[in-house]
Design a protein around this motif. Structure first.
Motif, PDB file in Angstrom:
ATOM      1  N   ARG A 230       1.046  -1.272   0.020  1.00 44.63           N
ATOM      2  CA  ARG A 230      -0.045   0.063  -0.004  1.00 44.63           C
ATOM      3  C   ARG A 230       1.089   1.267   0.112  1.00 44.63           C
ATOM      4  NH1 ARG A 230      -3.595  -3.274   3.340  1.00 44.63           N
ATOM      5  NH2 ARG A 230      -2.664  -2.312   5.262  1.00 44.63           N
ATOM      6  N   TYR A 231       1.817   1.216   0.681  1.00 48.82           N
ATOM      7  CA  TYR A 231       2.795   2.541   0.798  1.00 48.82           C
ATOM      8  C   TYR A 231       3.508   2.620  -0.390  1.00 48.82           C
ATOM      9  CZ  TYR A 231       2.573   3.615   5.788  1.00 48.82           C
ATOM     10  OH  TYR A 231       2.210   3.742   7.122  1.00 48.82           O
ATOM     11  N   VAL A 232       3.844   1.459  -1.188  1.00 53.22           N
ATOM     12  CA  VAL A 232       4.438   1.680  -2.406  1.00 53.22           C
ATOM     13  C   VAL A 232       3.520   2.433  -3.513  1.00 53.22           C
ATOM     14  CG1 VAL A 232       5.286   0.406  -4.633  1.00 53.22           C
ATOM     15  CG2 VAL A 232       6.253  -0.080  -2.307  1.00 53.22           C
ATOM     16  N   ARG A 233       2.171   1.983  -3.456  1.00 56.84           N
ATOM     17  CA  ARG A 233       1.111   2.443  -4.249  1.00 56.84           C
ATOM     18  C   ARG A 233       1.110   4.152  -3.943  1.00 56.84           C
ATOM     19  NH1 ARG A 233      -2.467  -2.325  -3.279  1.00 56.84           N
ATOM     20  NH2 ARG A 233      -1.996  -3.681  -4.895  1.00 56.84           N
ATOM     21  N   MET A 234       0.917   4.351  -2.870  1.00 51.30           N
ATOM     22  CA  MET A 234       0.921   5.819  -2.340  1.00 51.30           C
ATOM     23  C   MET A 234       1.951   6.474  -3.014  1.00 51.30           C
ATOM     24  SD  MET A 234      -0.157   5.598   1.682  1.00 51.30           S
ATOM     25  CE  MET A 234      -1.287   4.171   2.378  1.00 51.30           C
ATOM     26  N   GLY A 235       3.454   5.720  -2.703  1.00 49.38           N
ATOM     27  CA  GLY A 235       4.320   6.536  -3.243  1.00 49.38           C
ATOM     28  C   GLY A 235       4.361   6.859  -5.022  1.00 49.38           C
ATOM     29  N   ARG A 236       3.931   5.906  -5.574  1.00 45.46           N
ATOM     30  CA  ARG A 236       3.701   5.712  -7.016  1.00 45.46           C
ATOM     31  C   ARG A 236       3.034   7.191  -7.280  1.00 45.46           C
ATOM     32  NH1 ARG A 236       2.916  -0.285  -8.500  1.00 45.46           N
ATOM     33  NH2 ARG A 236       5.006  -0.979  -8.026  1.00 45.46           N
ATOM     34  N   MET A 237       1.565   7.206  -6.561  1.00 50.09           N
ATOM     35  CA  MET A 237       0.766   8.490  -6.843  1.00 50.09           C
ATOM     36  C   MET A 237       1.431   9.556  -6.514  1.00 50.09           C
ATOM     37  SD  MET A 237      -3.068   7.341  -5.651  1.00 50.09           S
ATOM     38  CE  MET A 237      -3.024   5.934  -4.791  1.00 50.09           C
ATOM     39  N   LEU A 238       2.252   9.655  -5.413  1.00 49.37           N
ATOM     40  CA  LEU A 238       2.961  10.893  -5.188  1.00 49.37           C
ATOM     41  C   LEU A 238       4.047  11.308  -6.103  1.00 49.37           C
ATOM     42  CD1 LEU A 238       3.485  10.344  -1.165  1.00 49.37           C
ATOM     43  CD2 LEU A 238       2.035  12.284  -2.443  1.00 49.37           C
ATOM     44  N   MET A 239       4.895  10.470  -6.682  1.00 52.17           N
ATOM     45  CA  MET A 239       5.760  10.642  -7.805  1.00 52.17           C
ATOM     46  C   MET A 239       5.135  11.230  -8.985  1.00 52.17           C
ATOM     47  SD  MET A 239       8.789   9.701  -6.659  1.00 52.17           S
ATOM     48  CE  MET A 239       9.720   9.366  -8.172  1.00 52.17           C
ATOM     49  N   ASP A 240       4.089  10.477  -9.226  1.00 52.18           N
ATOM     50  CA  ASP A 240       3.010  11.121 -10.520  1.00 52.18           C
ATOM     51  C   ASP A 240       2.734  12.528 -10.284  1.00 52.18           C
ATOM     52  OD1 ASP A 240       3.318   8.839 -12.194  1.00 52.18           O
ATOM     53  OD2 ASP A 240       1.348   8.019 -11.178  1.00 52.18           O
ATOM     54  N   ARG A 241       2.621  12.942  -9.286  1.00 50.24           N
ATOM     55  CA  ARG A 241       2.181  14.363  -8.898  1.00 50.24           C
ATOM     56  C   ARG A 241       3.423  15.154  -8.621  1.00 50.24           C
ATOM     57  NH1 ARG A 241      -3.173  15.247  -6.832  1.00 50.24           N
ATOM     58  NH2 ARG A 241      -4.467  13.332  -7.134  1.00 50.24           N
ATOM     59  N   GLU A 242       4.590  14.543  -8.803  1.00 49.87           N
ATOM     60  CA  GLU A 242       5.780  15.256  -8.432  1.00 49.87           C
ATOM     61  C   GLU A 242       6.125  15.652  -7.069  1.00 49.87           C
ATOM     62  OE1 GLU A 242       6.270  18.325 -11.348  1.00 49.87           O
ATOM     63  OE2 GLU A 242       6.132  16.845 -13.152  1.00 49.87           O
ATOM     64  N   ARG A 243       5.566  15.066  -5.897  1.00 51.12           N
ATOM     65  CA  ARG A 243       5.886  15.538  -4.697  1.00 51.12           C
ATOM     66  C   ARG A 243       6.970  14.497  -4.111  1.00 51.12           C
ATOM     67  NH1 ARG A 243       1.752  18.515  -2.367  1.00 51.12           N
ATOM     68  NH2 ARG A 243       2.766  18.275  -0.371  1.00 51.12           N
ATOM     69  N   TYR A 244       7.971  14.771  -4.773  1.00 54.20           N
ATOM     70  CA  TYR A 244       8.987  13.700  -4.565  1.00 54.20           C
ATOM     71  C   TYR A 244       9.334  13.507  -3.171  1.00 54.20           C
ATOM     72  CZ  TYR A 244       9.107  14.408  -9.533  1.00 54.20           C
ATOM     73  OH  TYR A 244       9.079  14.576 -10.722  1.00 54.20           O
ATOM     74  N   GLU A 245       9.696  14.711  -2.334  1.00 57.22           N
ATOM     75  CA  GLU A 245       9.751  14.617  -0.858  1.00 57.22           C
ATOM     76  C   GLU A 245       8.999  13.869   0.120  1.00 57.22           C
ATOM     77  OE1 GLU A 245      12.426  15.156   1.811  1.00 57.22           O
ATOM     78  OE2 GLU A 245      12.685  16.687   0.221  1.00 57.22           O
ATOM     79  N   SER A 246       7.591  13.824  -0.350  1.00 58.12           N
ATOM     80  CA  SER A 246       6.582  13.032   0.312  1.00 58.12           C
ATOM     81  C   SER A 246       6.691  11.534  -0.105  1.00 58.12           C
ATOM     82  CB  SER A 246       4.973  13.475   0.121  1.00 58.12           C
ATOM     83  OG  SER A 246       4.817  14.904   0.513  1.00 58.12           O
ATOM     84  N   ALA A 247       7.143  11.381  -1.579  1.00 56.31           N
ATOM     85  CA  ALA A 247       7.166   9.990  -1.985  1.00 56.31           C
ATOM     86  C   ALA A 247       8.272   9.171  -1.144  1.00 56.31           C
ATOM     87  CB  ALA A 247       7.388  10.266  -3.418  1.00 56.31           C
ATOM     88  N   LEU A 248       9.469  10.029  -0.884  1.00 59.25           N
ATOM     89  CA  LEU A 248      10.659   9.771  -0.142  1.00 59.25           C
ATOM     90  C   LEU A 248      10.197   8.980   0.961  1.00 59.25           C
ATOM     91  CD1 LEU A 248      13.835   9.356  -0.200  1.00 59.25           C
ATOM     92  CD2 LEU A 248      13.790  11.579   0.776  1.00 59.25           C
ATOM     93  N   GLY A 249       9.638   9.680   1.930  1.00 55.85           N
ATOM     94  CA  GLY A 249       9.057   9.038   3.284  1.00 55.85           C
ATOM     95  C   GLY A 249       8.273   7.953   3.035  1.00 55.85           C
ATOM     96  N   VAL A 250       7.439   7.818   1.982  1.00 56.22           N
ATOM     97  CA  VAL A 250       6.701   6.780   2.067  1.00 56.22           C
ATOM     98  C   VAL A 250       7.282   5.608   1.574  1.00 56.22           C
ATOM     99  CG1 VAL A 250       4.563   5.919   0.502  1.00 56.22           C
ATOM    100  CG2 VAL A 250       4.340   8.140   1.396  1.00 56.22           C
ATOM    101  N   PHE A 251       8.249   5.618   0.501  1.00 63.04           N
ATOM    102  CA  PHE A 251       8.883   4.491  -0.038  1.00 63.04           C
ATOM    103  C   PHE A 251       9.820   3.983   1.154  1.00 63.04           C
ATOM    104  CE2 PHE A 251       8.320   6.130  -4.472  1.00 63.04           C
ATOM    105  CZ  PHE A 251       7.473   5.214  -4.792  1.00 63.04           C
ATOM    106  N   ARG A 252      10.399   4.900   1.931  1.00 69.51           N
ATOM    107  CA  ARG A 252      11.308   4.447   2.875  1.00 69.51           C
ATOM    108  C   ARG A 252      10.426   3.758   3.912  1.00 69.51           C
ATOM    109  NH1 ARG A 252      12.863   9.258   4.871  1.00 69.51           N
ATOM    110  NH2 ARG A 252      14.689   9.483   3.811  1.00 69.51           N
ATOM    111  N   LYS A 253       9.399   4.121   4.221  1.00 67.86           N
ATOM    112  CA  LYS A 253       8.332   3.367   5.089  1.00 67.86           C
ATOM    113  C   LYS A 253       7.988   2.034   4.785  1.00 67.86           C
ATOM    114  CE  LYS A 253       5.748   2.951   8.755  1.00 67.86           C
ATOM    115  NZ  LYS A 253       6.218   2.824  10.325  1.00 67.86           N
ATOM    116  N   ALA A 254       7.879   1.711   3.352  1.00 69.54           N
ATOM    117  CA  ALA A 254       7.661   0.662   2.731  1.00 69.54           C
ATOM    118  C   ALA A 254       8.835  -0.383   3.107  1.00 69.54           C
ATOM    119  CB  ALA A 254       7.236   0.779   1.378  1.00 69.54           C
TER     120      ALA A 254
END
Length: 357
Positions: A291-315
């Motif tokens: 689920r966290y990886v899916r969230m990270g992909r959505m954030l990457m698509d929105r160019e919210r890289y800092e937020s995506a970074l934390g989500v992928f790290r949590k995964a």
């Protein structure tokens, strides 16, 4: 003549009421009461905290960039109109399984952003499912007795102003039938065929064909990577696919996987869209990490890289053998220009069949 009729039908589908996004709730429905807890553990029952004239429920999550935008704008409305009888309730729908101490993090996150209205936590997503919410954020406007007056899926620029106008009408600030005066938006014209593909995706979503809608939105983003309408649509389509897969609907997920890997489609952030390679290779990753990886992909698509970074790290923390999580972590670092850190993360990529994705 038939082309005109077909075009008219397509337009009608696109402007259909956003209430269809709530699968189990519609305008006119009576109060759907709930009892949850605040981040501090205090009990909260909706029926005991309804606004004198209107109540807005905001279904939100910390990982959702649009949630922060929605909460901020309704905090401003709440501050301006609470004396008129407006109540706003933020219902956090982070995910179904929570870490110890996460309630405190949610409370701190809201406090840092100056959220003064009540925030409650839907720990097992029972309220989320009872209302039939599909996208995050989504909003519901309730009357004085809790009757559902208006619903809003997502928080796109195209629909949120109309929802705010309904709130102002409910408060008596804006007379019935009168639109709030505001400047016309000067949105740039989408490039190429982006608008056509985005319209196609929205129609497919309304027809409950989320996997095909995802493919249409990806085509739109290939034409114009900065097209917000396509980004919003892609996030909604992926949210629906994730919900379907969570309920055991394997077919939609498989269709999405074939679209992502078979065509080599890429989102606006450049990440290849695919279902989890570990599942294809026989190893089942931690469901929460997925689920966290899916969230990270959505954030990457929105160019919210800092937020995506934390989500992928949590995964990656949840499943140290989950290669997809480390790949996303490294990609987010690269987008932020932190190439040395990205190289170090790639050196930690788990070995094994997951690398075949």
């Amino acid at each position: 003549m038939w082309r005109v009729v077909t075009w008219a039908v397509g337009i009608a589908l696109l402007v259909a009421s956003p209430a269809a996004a709530f699968k189990r709730t519609a305008p006119g429905d009576p109060l759907k009461d709930f009892a949850l807890s605040t981040p501090a553990g205090e009990p909260f029952r909706l029926s005991e905290h309804l606004g004198e004239r209107a109540t807005v429920l905001v279904f939100w999550a910390m990982w959702s960039p649009r949630s922060e935008e929605a909460l901020g704008e309704f905090q401003a409305l709440y501050r301006e109109h609470r004396e008129r009888g407006l109540q706003v309730v933020g219902v956090n729908v982070e995910h179904q399984d929570r870490d110890p101490g996460e309630a405190e993090k949610i409370g701190a996150w809201a406090a840092e952003r100056g959220i003064a209205f009540p925030v409650v936590i839907d720990e097992d997503l029972a309220v989320f499912n009872d209302y039939g919410v599909v996208a995050v954020p989504s909003l519901a406007l309730l009357g004085p007795d809790g009757t559902v007056r208006e619903l809003l899926e997502g928080y796109s620029r195209m629909t949120r102003d109309g929802f705010k106008e309904e709130v102002l009408r409910a408060l008596g600030v804006l007379p019935e039938g009168e639109a709030e005066a505001r400047p016309e938006p000067s949105a740039p014209k989408p490039k190429g065929l982006a608008a056509r593909y985005a319209r196609m995706g929205e129609i497919l979503l309304k027809r409950h064909m989320a996997a095909r809608a995802e493919r249409a939105f990806l085509k739109a983003l290939k034409e114009d990577p900065d097209y917000d309408r396509a980004k919003d649509g892609l996030a909604r389509a992926r949210a629906v696919l994730a919900e379907e897969k969570g309920k055991g609907g394997g077919a939609p997920g498989a269709e999405a996987a074939s679209m992502g890997t078979g065509t080599g489609s890429r989102g606006s952030a450049g990440g290849t869209v695919r279902e989890d390679a570990s599942a294809e290779q026989g190893r089942t990753p931690n469901p929460r990490a997925v689920r966290y990886v899916r969230m990270g992909r959505m954030l990457m698509d929105r160019e919210r890289y800092e937020s995506a970074l934390g989500v992928f790290r949590k995964a990656a923390e949840l499943d140290p053998a989950y290669r997809e999580a480390f790949e996303g972590w490294a990609e987010a670092l690269e987008k932020l220009g932190r190439t040395d850190e990205a190289r170090a993360v790639r050196e930690r990529l788990p070995d094994g069949p997951e690398g075949a994705a």
